[in-house]
Design an enzyme around this catalytic site. Structure first.
Site, PDB file in Angstrom:
ATOM      1  N   GLY A  80       0.798  -1.224   0.000  1.00  0.00           N
ATOM      2  CA  GLY A  80       0.000   0.000   0.000  1.00  0.00           C
ATOM      3  C   GLY A  80       0.823   1.264   0.000  1.00  0.00           C
ATOM      4  O   GLY A  80       0.404   2.303   0.531  1.00  0.00           O
ATOM      5  N   CYS A 137      -1.045   4.296  -9.252  1.00  0.00           N
ATOM      6  CA  CYS A 137      -1.743   4.660  -8.020  1.00  0.00           C
ATOM      7  C   CYS A 137      -3.232   4.885  -8.282  1.00  0.00           C
ATOM      8  O   CYS A 137      -3.611   5.359  -9.349  1.00  0.00           O
ATOM      9  CB  CYS A 137      -1.155   5.946  -7.446  1.00  0.00           C
ATOM     10  N   THR A 200       3.760  -4.365 -10.987  1.00  0.00           N
ATOM     11  CA  THR A 200       3.260  -5.707 -10.685  1.00  0.00           C
ATOM     12  C   THR A 200       1.934  -6.029 -11.373  1.00  0.00           C
ATOM     13  O   THR A 200       1.120  -5.151 -11.639  1.00  0.00           O
ATOM     14  CB  THR A 200       3.076  -5.878  -9.168  1.00  0.00           C
TER      15      THR A 200
END
EC number: 1.3.-.-
Length: 310
Positions: A80, A137, A200
């Protein structure tokens, strides 16, 4: 004992969108901190660049635990983007990197367009060679949609960052899109000096005995050796679609892995998940590139960039 790359007559220096690198190896953001923890194992200043963990304007606590799960051929993380904020980076990590003579590329994160700009403005007087803009994000301005999945959002965030700095701007792409080249071309058109990929892949892991997910947030970012074929394919596609240089990453753990990415079109590479299992992975990769070049009669590592014969 601290490892340094071996001596060689091969020219290893590359230029990534205006950032001069003494060799083509950096680290994937979030896998190396700012290098302090690894300096006992490798000469951090000997890397082509150190890409910092993602930094936001103010500190983020990150996600609930468990937030890392090992898989058969890699790992899942749901950290996170936990970080102490840009002021801490400026006060502690960046001066340390400058003091040892390392080249620093700061990974910039934000939950809004304004936050990206604010982070860059806060760093403009700091010893930073380039910015890696993480557009993977969630954008709170658009209900949490990932910025890097939507061309208008990509164009907006990159153009705002471009207006905020004259330093090299390397835009990091998420692979969780239908057409990676469309996103890369949008970033280039908005002023990116380079493209970084892949971030990722979205994945999950299940504990069959407890019948529960292994991550608290159920899904997370998948990285490691298993993603390498996907990463190679995307680097190859993007390198053909844009004219700016590419920083390739995804499952790199050996020098030969790195060479494959360069042949596919990458100017430089980043070592990520391998750092968790081998603290000298970065120097191992540099040495492996040297071994390849010497055995193949390659005098300049730049000869490898995009030399794949299809």
């Amino acid at each position: 004992m601290q490892r340094k790359p071996k001596e060689t007559s091969v020219n290893l220096s590359v230029n990534l969108g205006g950032m001069a690198m003494k060799n083509p190896v950096t680290v994937a953001s979030g896998t190396f901190g700012a290098g302090m923890e690894y300096h006992d194992f490798v000469d951090v200043a000997a890397l082509g660049a150190v890409t910092t963990k993602g930094v936001s304007l103010n500190g983020w606590e990150g996600n609930a635990s468990p937030r890392i799960a090992e898989t058969a051929s890699g790992m899942l993380n749901s950290i996170g983007l936990q970080n102490p904020g840009v002021a801490h980076l400026k006060a502690v990590e960046l001066p340390w990197l400058a003091g040892i003579g390392a080249t620093a590329m700061v990974n910039v994160s934000g939950h809004s367009f304004d936050e990206y700009v604010a982070v860059i403005k806060a760093l403009e007087e700091a010893p930073v060679a380039a910015y890696e803009v993480n557009i993977s994000c969630p954008n709170v301005d658009a209900g949490g949609m990932t910025m890097g999945c939507h061309v208008p959002s990509v164009e907006k965030v990159v153009s705002l960052c471009r207006a905020a700095t004259k330093r090299p701007l390397i835009v990091k792409l998420t692979p969780n899109v239908t057409d990676i080249t469309e996103i890369a071309k949008a970033a280039e058109a908005a002023g990116a000096d380079g493209i970084s990929l892949i971030n990722t892949l979205l994945g999950m892991a299940v504990d069959a005995r407890t019948r529960r997910p292994k991550l608290a947030r159920v899904v997370g970012g998948y990285s490691g050796p298993a993603v390498k074929p996907v990463a190679l394919r995307m680097v190859w596609q993007v390198a053909q679609a844009v004219s700016v240089p590419v920083l390739g990453m995804g499952g790199i753990s050996t020098g030969e892995d790195a060479v494959e990415f360069m042949l596919a079109g990458a100017t430089a590479v980043a070592v990520g998940t391998a750092n968790f299992v081998n603290p000298t992975a970065t120097v191992d990769v540099i040495d492996g590139i040297i071994d390849y070049c010497e055995s193949q009669g390659v005098k300049d590592v730049n000869e490898l960039i995009g030399a794949l014969q299809c």
